[in-house]
Design a protein around this motif. Structure first.
Motif, short mmCIF file in Angstrom:
data_model
loop_
_atom_site.label_atom_id
_atom_site.label_comp_id
_atom_site.label_asym_id
_atom_site.label_seq_id
_atom_site.Cartn_x
_atom_site.Cartn_y
_atom_site.Cartn_z
N ALA A 89 47.34 13.78 73.74
CA ALA A 89 46.15 14.03 72.81
C ALA A 89 46.06 15.34 72.60
O ALA A 89 46.34 15.62 71.19
CB ALA A 89 45.01 13.16 73.30
N ALA A 90 45.99 16.25 73.37
CA ALA A 90 45.96 17.61 73.14
C ALA A 90 47.06 18.24 72.38
O ALA A 90 47.04 18.85 71.59
CB ALA A 90 45.55 18.54 74.40
N LEU A 91 48.30 17.70 72.73
CA LEU A 91 49.53 18.16 72.27
C LEU A 91 49.48 17.79 70.61
O LEU A 91 49.95 18.54 69.81
CB LEU A 91 50.64 17.50 72.86
N ARG A 123 46.06 10.33 87.23
CA ARG A 123 47.33 10.80 86.61
C ARG A 123 47.39 10.34 85.16
O ARG A 123 47.85 11.06 84.12
CB ARG A 123 48.49 10.24 87.45
N ILE A 124 47.22 8.94 85.15
CA ILE A 124 47.45 8.32 83.73
C ILE A 124 46.44 9.06 82.65
O ILE A 124 46.84 9.36 81.58
CB ILE A 124 47.27 6.92 83.88
N GLU A 125 45.18 9.02 82.96
CA GLU A 125 44.17 9.72 82.15
C GLU A 125 44.48 11.00 81.92
O GLU A 125 44.38 11.47 80.68
CB GLU A 125 42.85 9.62 83.13
N LYS A 126 45.17 11.95 82.77
CA LYS A 126 45.47 13.19 82.40
C LYS A 126 46.56 13.28 81.63
O LYS A 126 46.59 14.29 80.91
CB LYS A 126 45.60 14.08 83.79
N LEU A 127 47.43 12.56 81.73
CA LEU A 127 48.80 12.65 80.58
C LEU A 127 48.27 12.14 79.59
O LEU A 127 48.68 12.82 78.35
CB LEU A 127 49.66 11.38 81.46
N ALA A 162 52.67 9.69 65.66
CA ALA A 162 53.42 10.62 64.64
C ALA A 162 53.27 9.84 63.66
O ALA A 162 53.41 10.36 62.38
CB ALA A 162 54.86 10.59 65.30
N PHE A 163 53.20 8.75 63.53
CA PHE A 163 53.34 7.67 62.36
C PHE A 163 51.89 7.97 61.44
O PHE A 163 51.90 8.04 60.27
CB PHE A 163 53.42 6.27 62.50
N THR A 164 50.93 8.01 62.32
CA THR A 164 49.57 8.12 61.79
C THR A 164 49.41 9.47 61.11
O THR A 164 48.87 9.41 59.88
CB THR A 164 48.51 7.93 62.64
N ARG A 165 49.58 10.52 61.74
CA ARG A 165 49.24 11.94 61.41
C ARG A 165 50.44 12.28 60.26
O ARG A 165 50.02 13.32 59.71
CB ARG A 165 49.36 12.77 62.58
#
Length: 181
Positions: free
Chosen positions: A62-64, A53-57, A119-122
């Motif tokens: 990341a995809a978002l 679940r954690i990996e999928k989240l 958010a800060f990096t991108r």
């Protein structure tokens, strides 16, 4: 209406035959999707499922952010502030649901730090001082997320805090540099 406010109803339900209580329980659980997810996790899943679940989240988060390249640019204009705030809210909602189902505090804090650092990096220019109203709304929202994340981080066991120390420091440095504390 709460069952706590009607003690006679609560007593009557508790006095029902077991078979009748089971039927009612199954019907009630079917009406609440979040309760169904929580029960599924508690009753049918184990530590390996939690890790999945954690990996999928994390993959969905990341995809978002990868998909956000189409809608959010690192240019300080009204629409980008609004879109970034919407993106962070959407990611926070995904994390909220995960935490409600699993009650896993470590992965919750880990993912909250992750979305803030993404958010800060991108989009660093969107966190610079600006007179645009939507910028101040975004900054206020992010400040609240930082405060919540920091408080949750502080409640973790020190060994878990150690594991998250590097990304937490990265977030803290950015927030200090951009006066987001």
């Amino acid at each position: 209406m709460s069952l706590h406010k009607q003690p006679e109803l609560k007593e009557a339900v508790l006095n029902l035959p077991q078979k009748e209580k089971d039927k009612l329980l199954v019907r009630l659980v079917g009406k609440d999707k979040m309760l169904m997810k929580q029960l599924h996790f508690q009753l049918l899943e184990d530590q390996i499922d939690l890790e999945d679940r954690i990996e999928k989240l994390k993959e969905r988060l990341a995809a978002l952010f990868v998909e956000s390249r189409n809608s959010v640019k690192n240019i300080p204009v009204y629409s980008n502030y609004k879109e970034l705030q919407s993106l962070i809210r959407q990611a926070s909602g995904m994390i909220n649901e995960h935490e409600k189902i699993t009650k896993d505090k470590y992965s919750e804090v880990d993912c909250r730090i992750y979305i803030l650092n993404q958010a800060f990096t991108r989009f660093p220019r969107l966190f610079e001082k600006s007179a645009v109203h939507s910028a101040s709304k975004l900054h206020d929202y992010v400040r609240a997320r930082i405060k919540t994340t920091t408080a949750k981080f502080a409640k973790l066991h020190e060994d878990l805090q150690f594991d998250l120390q590097a990304p937490m420091e990265e977030m803290t440095v950015f927030t200090m540099e951009h006066n987001l504390t």
